[in-house]
Scaffold this motif. Structure first.
Motif, PDB file in Angstrom:
ATOM      1  N   GLY A  98       3.408  16.487 -10.639  1.00  0.00           N
ATOM      2  CA  GLY A  98       3.743  16.710  -9.240  1.00  0.00           C
ATOM      3  C   GLY A  98       4.714  17.854  -9.055  1.00  0.00           C
ATOM      4  N   LEU A  99       4.886  18.239  -7.808  1.00  0.00           N
ATOM      5  CA  LEU A  99       5.920  19.192  -7.393  1.00  0.00           C
ATOM      6  C   LEU A  99       6.788  18.444  -6.403  1.00  0.00           C
ATOM      7  CD1 LEU A  99       6.934  22.166  -7.588  1.00  0.00           C
ATOM      8  CD2 LEU A  99       5.608  22.607  -5.510  1.00  0.00           C
ATOM      9  N   TRP A 100       8.023  18.122  -6.822  1.00  0.00           N
ATOM     10  CA  TRP A 100       8.849  17.172  -6.087  1.00  0.00           C
ATOM     11  C   TRP A 100      10.019  17.863  -5.389  1.00  0.00           C
ATOM     12  CZ3 TRP A 100       9.465  14.008 -11.216  1.00  0.00           C
ATOM     13  CH2 TRP A 100       8.211  13.479 -11.574  1.00  0.00           C
ATOM     14  N   PRO A 101      10.150  17.698  -4.081  1.00  0.00           N
ATOM     15  CA  PRO A 101      11.370  18.183  -3.407  1.00  0.00           C
ATOM     16  C   PRO A 101      12.563  17.325  -3.816  1.00  0.00           C
ATOM     17  CG  PRO A 101       9.996  16.945  -1.872  1.00  0.00           C
ATOM     18  CD  PRO A 101       9.205  17.049  -3.147  1.00  0.00           C
ATOM     19  N   GLN A 102      13.685  17.970  -4.034  1.00  0.00           N
ATOM     20  CA  GLN A 102      14.886  17.282  -4.525  1.00  0.00           C
ATOM     21  C   GLN A 102      16.103  17.632  -3.672  1.00  0.00           C
ATOM     22  OE1 GLN A 102      13.056  15.358  -7.472  1.00  0.00           O
ATOM     23  NE2 GLN A 102      15.259  15.482  -7.812  1.00  0.00           N
ATOM     24  N   TYR A 103      17.015  16.673  -3.531  1.00  0.00           N
ATOM     25  CA  TYR A 103      18.371  16.972  -3.090  1.00  0.00           C
ATOM     26  C   TYR A 103      19.201  17.277  -4.336  1.00  0.00           C
ATOM     27  CZ  TYR A 103      16.811  14.383   1.090  1.00  0.00           C
ATOM     28  OH  TYR A 103      16.116  13.936   2.190  1.00  0.00           O
ATOM     29  N   GLU A 104      20.382  17.811  -4.125  1.00  0.00           N
ATOM     30  CA  GLU A 104      21.271  17.997  -5.280  1.00  0.00           C
ATOM     31  C   GLU A 104      21.541  16.659  -5.965  1.00  0.00           C
ATOM     32  OE1 GLU A 104      21.851  20.757  -6.552  1.00  0.00           O
ATOM     33  OE2 GLU A 104      21.406  22.143  -4.914  1.00  0.00           O
ATOM     34  N   ARG A 105      21.559  15.598  -5.172  1.00  0.00           N
ATOM     35  CA  ARG A 105      21.628  14.252  -5.735  1.00  0.00           C
ATOM     36  C   ARG A 105      20.581  13.404  -5.029  1.00  0.00           C
ATOM     37  NH1 ARG A 105      27.595  11.842  -6.336  1.00  0.00           N
ATOM     38  NH2 ARG A 105      26.314  10.379  -7.558  1.00  0.00           N
ATOM     39  N   GLN A 109      11.317  10.734  -0.279  1.00  0.00           N
ATOM     40  CA  GLN A 109       9.956  10.311  -0.617  1.00  0.00           C
ATOM     41  C   GLN A 109       9.313   9.599   0.566  1.00  0.00           C
ATOM     42  OE1 GLN A 109      10.153   7.624  -3.945  1.00  0.00           O
ATOM     43  NE2 GLN A 109      11.094   5.974  -2.784  1.00  0.00           N
ATOM     44  N   ASP A 110       7.984   9.625   0.597  1.00  0.00           N
ATOM     45  CA  ASP A 110       7.200   8.932   1.618  1.00  0.00           C
ATOM     46  C   ASP A 110       7.703   9.248   3.032  1.00  0.00           C
ATOM     47  OD1 ASP A 110       5.489   7.485  -0.242  1.00  0.00           O
ATOM     48  OD2 ASP A 110       7.285   6.355  -0.756  1.00  0.00           O
ATOM     49  N   CYS A 111       7.745  10.517   3.349  1.00  0.00           N
ATOM     50  CA  CYS A 111       8.303  10.957   4.631  1.00  0.00           C
ATOM     51  C   CYS A 111       7.256  10.928   5.750  1.00  0.00           C
ATOM     52  CB  CYS A 111       8.849  12.379   4.493  1.00  0.00           C
ATOM     53  SG  CYS A 111      10.171  12.539   3.263  1.00  0.00           S
ATOM     54  N   VAL A 138      -3.755  12.653  -4.175  1.00  0.00           N
ATOM     55  CA  VAL A 138      -3.442  11.932  -2.935  1.00  0.00           C
ATOM     56  C   VAL A 138      -2.067  11.279  -3.021  1.00  0.00           C
ATOM     57  CG1 VAL A 138      -4.137  10.017  -1.436  1.00  0.00           C
ATOM     58  CG2 VAL A 138      -5.883  11.532  -2.400  1.00  0.00           C
ATOM     59  N   HIS A 139      -1.775  10.642  -4.146  1.00  0.00           N
ATOM     60  CA  HIS A 139      -0.477   9.976  -4.325  1.00  0.00           C
ATOM     61  C   HIS A 139       0.672  10.971  -4.213  1.00  0.00           C
ATOM     62  CE1 HIS A 139       2.643   7.391  -6.020  1.00  0.00           C
ATOM     63  NE2 HIS A 139       2.951   8.390  -6.832  1.00  0.00           N
ATOM     64  N   GLU A 140       0.539  12.125  -4.869  1.00  0.00           N
ATOM     65  CA  GLU A 140       1.618  13.108  -4.846  1.00  0.00           C
ATOM     66  C   GLU A 140       1.813  13.697  -3.458  1.00  0.00           C
ATOM     67  OE1 GLU A 140       3.822  13.925  -7.425  1.00  0.00           O
ATOM     68  OE2 GLU A 140       2.910  12.033  -8.060  1.00  0.00           O
ATOM     69  N   TRP A 141       0.731  13.885  -2.717  1.00  0.00           N
ATOM     70  CA  TRP A 141       0.877  14.364  -1.351  1.00  0.00           C
ATOM     71  C   TRP A 141       1.622  13.347  -0.502  1.00  0.00           C
ATOM     72  CZ3 TRP A 141       1.572  17.653   2.225  1.00  0.00           C
ATOM     73  CH2 TRP A 141       1.428  17.287   3.570  1.00  0.00           C
ATOM     74  N   ARG A 142       1.243  12.078  -0.578  1.00  0.00           N
ATOM     75  CA  ARG A 142       1.862  11.064   0.259  1.00  0.00           C
ATOM     76  C   ARG A 142       3.337  10.853  -0.098  1.00  0.00           C
ATOM     77  NH1 ARG A 142      -2.831   6.302   0.383  1.00  0.00           N
ATOM     78  NH2 ARG A 142      -4.347   7.468   1.667  1.00  0.00           N
ATOM     79  N   LYS A 143       3.635  10.803  -1.384  1.00  0.00           N
ATOM     80  CA  LYS A 143       5.008  10.488  -1.795  1.00  0.00           C
ATOM     81  C   LYS A 143       5.937  11.695  -1.730  1.00  0.00           C
ATOM     82  CE  LYS A 143       7.708   8.258  -5.441  1.00  0.00           C
ATOM     83  NZ  LYS A 143       7.653   7.525  -6.747  1.00  0.00           N
ATOM     84  N   HIS A 144       5.444  12.846  -2.149  1.00  0.00           N
ATOM     85  CA  HIS A 144       6.323  14.011  -2.286  1.00  0.00           C
ATOM     86  C   HIS A 144       5.972  15.152  -1.327  1.00  0.00           C
ATOM     87  CE1 HIS A 144       8.166  12.217  -5.815  1.00  0.00           C
ATOM     88  NE2 HIS A 144       6.950  12.006  -6.324  1.00  0.00           N
ATOM     89  N   GLY A 145       4.682  15.486  -1.233  1.00  0.00           N
ATOM     90  CA  GLY A 145       4.297  16.591  -0.360  1.00  0.00           C
ATOM     91  C   GLY A 145       4.665  16.354   1.086  1.00  0.00           C
ATOM     92  N   SER A 146       4.624  15.095   1.517  1.00  0.00           N
ATOM     93  CA  SER A 146       4.961  14.768   2.903  1.00  0.00           C
ATOM     94  C   SER A 146       6.407  15.094   3.247  1.00  0.00           C
ATOM     95  CB  SER A 146       4.692  13.274   3.168  1.00  0.00           C
ATOM     96  OG  SER A 146       5.527  12.469   2.367  1.00  0.00           O
ATOM     97  N   CYS A 147       7.245  15.268   2.227  1.00  0.00           N
ATOM     98  CA  CYS A 147       8.685  15.521   2.451  1.00  0.00           C
ATOM     99  C   CYS A 147       9.053  17.000   2.366  1.00  0.00           C
ATOM    100  CB  CYS A 147       9.501  14.737   1.436  1.00  0.00           C
ATOM    101  SG  CYS A 147       9.281  12.937   1.534  1.00  0.00           S
ATOM    102  N   THR A 148       8.074  17.855   2.238  1.00  0.00           N
ATOM    103  CA  THR A 148       8.374  19.287   2.102  1.00  0.00           C
ATOM    104  C   THR A 148       8.398  20.027   3.430  1.00  0.00           C
ATOM    105  OG1 THR A 148       6.031  19.847   1.805  1.00  0.00           O
ATOM    106  CG2 THR A 148       7.307  19.340  -0.188  1.00  0.00           C
ATOM    107  N   GLY A 149       7.854  19.423   4.497  1.00  0.00           N
ATOM    108  CA  GLY A 149       7.720  20.138   5.762  1.00  0.00           C
ATOM    109  C   GLY A 149       6.555  21.106   5.774  1.00  0.00           C
ATOM    110  N   LEU A 150       5.711  21.056   4.740  1.00  0.00           N
ATOM    111  CA  LEU A 150       4.571  21.965   4.631  1.00  0.00           C
ATOM    112  C   LEU A 150       3.276  21.263   5.028  1.00  0.00           C
ATOM    113  CD1 LEU A 150       5.370  23.539   1.132  1.00  0.00           C
ATOM    114  CD2 LEU A 150       5.838  24.545   3.376  1.00  0.00           C
TER     115      LEU A 150
END
Length: 246
Positions: A98-105, A109-111, A138-150
């Motif tokens: 996956g390609l995961w958006p991260q905070y510094e801490r 997910q699931d945005c 599909v899983h990576e889009w729902r959990k992580h991609g949805s939180c990128t604003g893209l």
């Protein structure tokens, strides 16, 4: 001197002068231009191809590109492993988890998103060379991609761009059987193969038996960066299995 002869000398001198002046002007002209050439307009289209811009995400600090060693997943999951990835004859090495958006801490997910939750099958198949399981896409889009604003298209385009930014060391490109490996040696190989990547910007993870993933931290512009929180998840074992395909 007769007037007619003098006139001919004057005319000849004028023609010689014009010829010399024309020659000097030709020598002054930049190479490759013609008398009718005009200077390039600042609005003239540049014929050289330009790289497409990187989609800009928002609402987080950086990305983690997670590259999974596919034979480890297949061995760990056994009969329940995804057949698109692990069926007999499949020979994947490192694939994109996956390609995961991260905070510094921490990380989102699931945005909530205005984009569809499902990914069209045809779109998922376009990633099959780097993400062989449509269920994983599909899983990576729902959990992580949805939180990128893209948008979906921009997110999946970004995944491929991220993969192109990271060079897999030549010794680890093929899913061949190998002796036990030291995770630190694998990490050092990735650092050597990727100028700008430092040991505090990568984590090699493992479970009880197998080497599982290489996680590389990237800015939103897909440049390497440090990520202490991710690096702390690095495998601390001195040797783990890195199986090959069956």
């Amino acid at each position: 001197m007769p007037a007619g002869k003098l006139a001919r000398y004057v005319l000849l001198a004028a023609l010689i002068g014009i010829t010399v002046l024309t020659y000097l002007r030709e020598q002054d002209r930049p190479h490759g231009t013609s008398p009718s050439s005009s200077p390039p307009s600042e609005h003239q289209a540049d014929p050289s191809p330009r790289p497409s811009p990187i989609p800009a995400g928002s609402g987080f600090d950086y990305y983690v590109l997670a590259l999974s060693w596919s034979p480890s997943y297949c061995a760990a999951e056994g009969p329940s492993a995804n057949r698109q990835q692990c069926a007999s004859g499949k020979s994947y090495g490192f694939i994109v988890h996956g390609l995961w958006p991260q905070y510094e801490r921490g990380y989102p997910q699931d945005c909530d998103t205005s984009q569809p939750r499902d990914v069209p099958f045809a779109r998922a198949k376009q990633l099959s060379d780097i993400m062989p399981s449509t269920g994983l896409v599909v899983h990576e889009w729902r959990k992580h991609g949805s939180c990128t604003g893209l948008s979906q298209d921009d997110y999946f385009t970004l995944i491929r761009k991220a993969v192109e930014q990271v060079s897999i060391p030549s010794a680890y490109r093929q899913p061949t059987q190998r002796p036990l490996v030291n995770p630190l040696v694998l990490e050092q190989a990735f650092v050597s193969a990727n100028p700008g990547l430092t040991p505090d910007g990568i984590a090699v993870t493992c479970d009880r038996d197998y080497l599982r993933e290489v996680r590389v931290c990237l800015t939103k512009d897909l440049n390497f960066r440090i990520c202490p929180e991710v690096e702390r998840a690095s495998c601390r074992k001195r040797s783990v299995e890195m199986p090959g395909t069956q």
